[in-house]
Design a protein around this motif. Structure first.
Motif, PDB file in Angstrom:
ATOM      1  N   TRP A  15       0.824  -1.199   0.000  1.00 36.60           N
ATOM      2  CA  TRP A  15       0.000   0.000   0.000  1.00 36.60           C
ATOM      3  C   TRP A  15       0.866   1.260   0.000  1.00 36.60           C
ATOM      4  N   LEU A  16       1.965   1.220   0.765  1.00 38.99           N
ATOM      5  CA  LEU A  16       2.891   2.353   0.760  1.00 38.99           C
ATOM      6  C   LEU A  16       3.467   2.555  -0.630  1.00 38.99           C
ATOM      7  N   LEU A  17       3.857   1.459  -1.284  1.00 41.98           N
ATOM      8  CA  LEU A  17       4.383   1.559  -2.642  1.00 41.98           C
ATOM      9  C   LEU A  17       3.349   2.177  -3.571  1.00 41.98           C
ATOM     10  N   ALA A  18       2.088   1.778  -3.424  1.00 42.04           N
ATOM     11  CA  ALA A  18       1.031   2.350  -4.263  1.00 42.04           C
ATOM     12  C   ALA A  18       0.901   3.852  -4.036  1.00 42.04           C
ATOM     13  N   ALA A  19       1.009   4.289  -2.774  1.00 36.22           N
ATOM     14  CA  ALA A  19       0.894   5.709  -2.471  1.00 36.22           C
ATOM     15  C   ALA A  19       2.050   6.498  -3.078  1.00 36.22           C
ATOM     16  N   VAL A  20       3.276   5.981  -2.959  1.00 37.85           N
ATOM     17  CA  VAL A  20       4.431   6.686  -3.520  1.00 37.85           C
ATOM     18  C   VAL A  20       4.343   6.722  -5.041  1.00 37.85           C
ATOM     19  N   CYS A  21       3.857   5.632  -5.645  1.00 38.62           N
ATOM     20  CA  CYS A  21       3.695   5.606  -7.102  1.00 38.62           C
ATOM     21  C   CYS A  21       2.654   6.631  -7.557  1.00 38.62           C
ATOM     22  N   LEU A  22       1.585   6.784  -6.775  1.00 37.73           N
ATOM     23  CA  LEU A  22       0.585   7.808  -7.109  1.00 37.73           C
ATOM     24  C   LEU A  22       1.187   9.206  -7.013  1.00 37.73           C
ATOM     25  N   ALA A  23       1.985   9.433  -5.963  1.00 35.84           N
ATOM     26  CA  ALA A  23       2.662  10.721  -5.842  1.00 35.84           C
ATOM     27  C   ALA A  23       3.603  10.952  -7.019  1.00 35.84           C
ATOM     28  N   ALA A  24       4.328   9.891  -7.425  1.00 35.81           N
ATOM     29  CA  ALA A  24       5.227   9.997  -8.570  1.00 35.81           C
ATOM     30  C   ALA A  24       4.447  10.239  -9.859  1.00 35.81           C
ATOM     31  N   LEU A  25       3.253   9.693  -9.946  1.00 38.69           N
ATOM     32  CA  LEU A  25       2.407   9.923 -11.115  1.00 38.69           C
ATOM     33  C   LEU A  25       2.007  11.387 -11.226  1.00 38.69           C
ATOM     34  N   GLY A  26       1.733  12.025 -10.091  1.00 40.43           N
ATOM     35  CA  GLY A  26       1.290  13.413 -10.111  1.00 40.43           C
ATOM     36  C   GLY A  26       2.378  14.406 -10.465  1.00 40.43           C
ATOM     37  N   MET A  27       3.645  14.052 -10.187  1.00 40.96           N
ATOM     38  CA  MET A  27       4.726  15.018 -10.412  1.00 40.96           C
ATOM     39  C   MET A  27       4.952  15.342 -11.888  1.00 40.96           C
ATOM     40  N   PRO A  28       4.991  14.358 -12.791  1.00 41.32           N
ATOM     41  CA  PRO A  28       5.107  14.734 -14.208  1.00 41.32           C
ATOM     42  C   PRO A  28       3.874  15.461 -14.738  1.00 41.32           C
ATOM     43  N   LEU A  29       2.692  15.215 -14.131  1.00 45.66           N
ATOM     44  CA  LEU A  29       1.510  15.996 -14.513  1.00 45.66           C
ATOM     45  C   LEU A  29       1.727  17.470 -14.173  1.00 45.66           C
ATOM     46  N   SER A  30       2.399  17.739 -13.050  1.00 47.49           N
ATOM     47  CA  SER A  30       2.720  19.119 -12.668  1.00 47.49           C
ATOM     48  C   SER A  30       3.697  19.754 -13.640  1.00 47.49           C
ATOM     49  N   PHE A  31       4.455  18.923 -14.334  1.00 48.29           N
ATOM     50  CA  PHE A  31       5.498  19.407 -15.234  1.00 48.29           C
ATOM     51  C   PHE A  31       4.986  19.549 -16.665  1.00 48.29           C
ATOM     52  N   THR A  32       4.301  18.497 -17.172  1.00 43.61           N
ATOM     53  CA  THR A  32       3.886  18.502 -18.575  1.00 43.61           C
ATOM     54  C   THR A  32       2.626  19.317 -18.811  1.00 43.61           C
ATOM     55  N   GLY A  33       1.715  19.334 -17.832  1.00 42.05           N
ATOM     56  CA  GLY A  33       0.448  20.018 -18.031  1.00 42.05           C
ATOM     57  C   GLY A  33       0.582  21.486 -18.395  1.00 42.05           C
ATOM     58  N   PRO A  34       1.312  22.292 -17.616  1.00 40.90           N
ATOM     59  CA  PRO A  34       1.460  23.713 -17.958  1.00 40.90           C
ATOM     60  C   PRO A  34       2.093  23.944 -19.324  1.00 40.90           C
ATOM     61  N   ALA A  35       2.991  23.039 -19.762  1.00 44.04           N
ATOM     62  CA  ALA A  35       3.595  23.212 -21.083  1.00 44.04           C
ATOM     63  C   ALA A  35       2.544  23.081 -22.182  1.00 44.04           C
ATOM     64  N   VAL A  36       1.601  22.147 -22.009  1.00 42.72           N
ATOM     65  CA  VAL A  36       0.563  21.940 -23.013  1.00 42.72           C
ATOM     66  C   VAL A  36      -0.391  23.137 -23.078  1.00 42.72           C
ATOM     67  N   VAL A  37      -0.693  23.738 -21.933  1.00 45.29           N
ATOM     68  CA  VAL A  37      -1.689  24.823 -21.907  1.00 45.29           C
ATOM     69  C   VAL A  37      -1.041  26.194 -21.791  1.00 45.29           C
ATOM     70  N   LEU A  38       0.257  26.304 -22.074  1.00 45.69           N
ATOM     71  CA  LEU A  38       0.932  27.604 -21.943  1.00 45.69           C
ATOM     72  C   LEU A  38       0.284  28.686 -22.803  1.00 45.69           C
ATOM     73  N   PRO A  39      -0.088  28.419 -24.072  1.00 45.73           N
ATOM     74  CA  PRO A  39      -0.790  29.471 -24.825  1.00 45.73           C
ATOM     75  C   PRO A  39      -2.102  29.888 -24.171  1.00 45.73           C
ATOM     76  N   ALA A  40      -2.844  28.926 -23.603  1.00 42.46           N
ATOM     77  CA  ALA A  40      -4.093  29.266 -22.925  1.00 42.46           C
ATOM     78  C   ALA A  40      -3.820  30.078 -21.661  1.00 42.46           C
ATOM     79  N   LEU A  41      -2.762  29.735 -20.935  1.00 43.07           N
ATOM     80  CA  LEU A  41      -2.398  30.511 -19.753  1.00 43.07           C
ATOM     81  C   LEU A  41      -2.048  31.949 -20.131  1.00 43.07           C
ATOM     82  N   HIS A  42      -1.332  32.101 -21.232  1.00 46.39           N
ATOM     83  CA  HIS A  42      -0.972  33.448 -21.675  1.00 46.39           C
ATOM     84  C   HIS A  42      -2.217  34.247 -22.014  1.00 46.39           C
ATOM     85  N   GLY A  43      -3.181  33.598 -22.672  1.00 48.35           N
ATOM     86  CA  GLY A  43      -4.407  34.289 -23.009  1.00 48.35           C
ATOM     87  C   GLY A  43      -5.225  34.679 -21.789  1.00 48.35           C
TER      88      GLY A  43
END
Length: 515
Positions: A15-43
């Motif tokens: 269960w601990l491994l599952a929790a850390v993997c979920l946390a690891a899953l969220g970190m690249p979302l924090s990184f890639t998401g803003p790059a995809v919507v950067l034009p929308a953020l600028h607008g």
């Protein structure tokens, strides 16, 4: 969800491994998401090119600059406590991003999100190192790598779908959702652990290290706008060098340093740190540059750009597991070098693809880059925690991930400045060329054309394509050089599923100092 078992069972560790993997899953979302919507953020929020660059760099800087400190705090005050606190901060900051009144406030909250991610990642990986040994530890850290791969490969497509279906705010909330799920799993099943010999946070070291990284990033990001000879840029870079020297002096004198500089004498340790920085120039920068190119300059939809990015990052779903199995037969240096050379070949292939090329022309190059970087990706985390005894796992994880994330942040700043300079050279001469080049590299085609009345969209794309191709050649050269050095330093490395050494004989074999 089924009831979570008592804390001392094997199932609890899973269960601990599952929790850390979920946390690891969220970190690249924090990184890639803003790059995809950067034009929308600028607008929606406005902002200059420098302020838009900080959307990504604020997160990467705070993440990378505080990882070692977070590892030390986790060892001293409790890995569970720091892990849960970090997850809560990520969830809170994800909500605050959707309420930001402007780009400056958005960038500040992104820095807060990076702090939370650093705490969660450093404490989570250190906690895993306490409950898994040998081959089980290798499998656990391979799963973390796979979780990162899922976040990277699916994050761009998910962000594109959310942006088109709901809006950019939904993209910002997605890391918070993953962090909340991880918190709910970890809170009842994770047992507290700490290093009884830890001496707490090396505050002077942490402050000087953070100041050095911050000033370096500030100087590099400001250079395209103000010029490399600007007093502000020169002052920032000089301050970064001064703070770096102060950090080294502090770590040599303090009784319990945040970074044990004596480890740098050992080729195995240095090789692992070089391996941590390797993906930054060959892979990670593309996660930011390509969505800007596809959406802001070529005019593709966010969902279509997500499909392109899946071809780049999709191999990380499967290749890290292959790397872990190959480690039983080949050295870590050989596996990593082959992967980096394949990545360099993919970069050269991609340099031949002009802007506007269809997906089938880009797919081969993107897949080769992703598959190549996936080989060292599958080994890095397991190697990182094997360089020191188990009770110093927090420090090892902090050092490794600091090098990785700080390297990515510096790479983004340097590559962004380099691409701006190359685009400016292609566009010609004039007072507004530098400003236009900055607009191009942040995906603002309309403003770039307004600053270049003598050029049309096709001409700007042609100039950008030539500059981007030159940049990829440079990145390929850096990747090849890194592959050769990593091979030399890690060519005799034993398979990564060997348990962490605590006895004197194994420490000599690992070429590490006896504690």
């Amino acid at each position: 969800m089924p009831p979570i078992p008592p804390i001392h069972s094997t199932s609890s560790n899973n269960w601990l491994l599952a929790a850390v993997c979920l946390a690891a899953l969220g970190m690249p979302l924090s990184f890639t998401g803003p790059a995809v919507v950067l034009p929308a953020l600028h607008g929606a929020l406005g902002g200059s090119p420098v302020q838009l660059n900080w959307v990504t760099n604020a997160f990467m800087l705070s993440f990378g600059a505080t990882l070692m400190a977070a590892g030390a705090l986790a060892d001293a005050y409790g890995r569970k406590r720091v892990f849960l606190l970090g997850l809560a901060v990520v969830a809170l900051s994800s909500s605050l991003l959707t309420l930001a009144p402007g780009i400056v406030a958005f960038d500040l909250v992104r820095a807060l999100q990076g702090l939370g991610s650093a705490a969660a990642f450093a404490a989570g990986t250190a906690a895993l190192a306490q409950v898994f040994d040998g081959a089980a530890r290798t499998r656990a850290f391979s799963l973390i790598g796979t979780s990162f791969g899922v976040g990277l490969s699916c994050g761009a497509m998910l962000s594109g779908w959310l942006a088109q279906s709901v809006g950019w705010q939904a993209v910002m909330l997605s890391p918070g959702v993953a962090s909340l799920l991880a918190l709910c799993i970890a809170a009842p099943c994770m047992r507290e652990s700490r290093n009884p010999h830890a001496m707490g946070l090396d505050l002077p070291g942490a402050l000087s290290f953070t100041a050095a990284l911050s000033l370096l990033t500030l100087g590099v990001l400001q250079a395209p706008d103000s010029g490399w000879g600007s007093p502000w840029v020169v002052g920032a870079l000089a301050g970064a060098a001064l703070m770096a020297a102060a950090f080294i002096a502090i770590e040599r004198r303090v009784a319990h340093p945040m970074l044990d500089l004596s480890l740098l004498r050992f080729p195995r340790f240095v090789g692992v740190q070089l391996l941590a920085a390797a993906p930054a120039y060959g892979f990670v920068v593309l996660l930011v540059l390509l969505p800007i190119r596809f959406i802001g300059l070529e005019g593709r939809s966010a969902l279509e750009a997500g499909g392109f990015m899946f071809a780049l990052s999709g191999p990380i779903l499967v290749v890290p597991t292959l790397a872990a199995s190959l480690a039983h037969r080949f050295s870590a240096g050989a596996i990593s070098a082959v992967g980096l050379l394949a990545c360099a070949a993919g970069l050269l292939w991609l340099s031949r693809c002009a802007p506007g090329a269809p997906l089938h022309e880009l797919t081969g190059a993107l897949l080769l880059i992703g598959a190549g970087i996936g080989l060292p990706w599958g080994l890095m985390d397991g190697l990182a925690v094997s360089v020191v005894p188990r009770e110093r796992a927090g420090m090892a994880s902090g050092i490794f991930n600091t090098v990785r994330v700080a390297g990515e942040g510096i790479a983004l700043a340097l590559v962004g400045a380099g691409l701006t300079a190359l685009v400016a050279r292609q566009l010609g001469h004039g007072a507004t060329v530098s400003q236009a080049a900055q607009r191009v590299t942040t995906g603002d085609m309309l403003q770039a054309l307004a600053l270049l009345p003598g050029m049309d969209r096709a001409g700007v794309l042609q100039a950008y394509g030539a500059a981007f191709g030159t940049l990829l050649w440079v990145l390929a050269g850096v990747t090849v050089l890194t592959a050769l050095v990593v091979f030399l330093f890690l060519r005799g490395e034993v398979p990564v599923d060997v348990p962490v050494a605590t006895d004197e004989r194994h420490k000599r074999r690992a070429r590490l100092p006896v504690q």
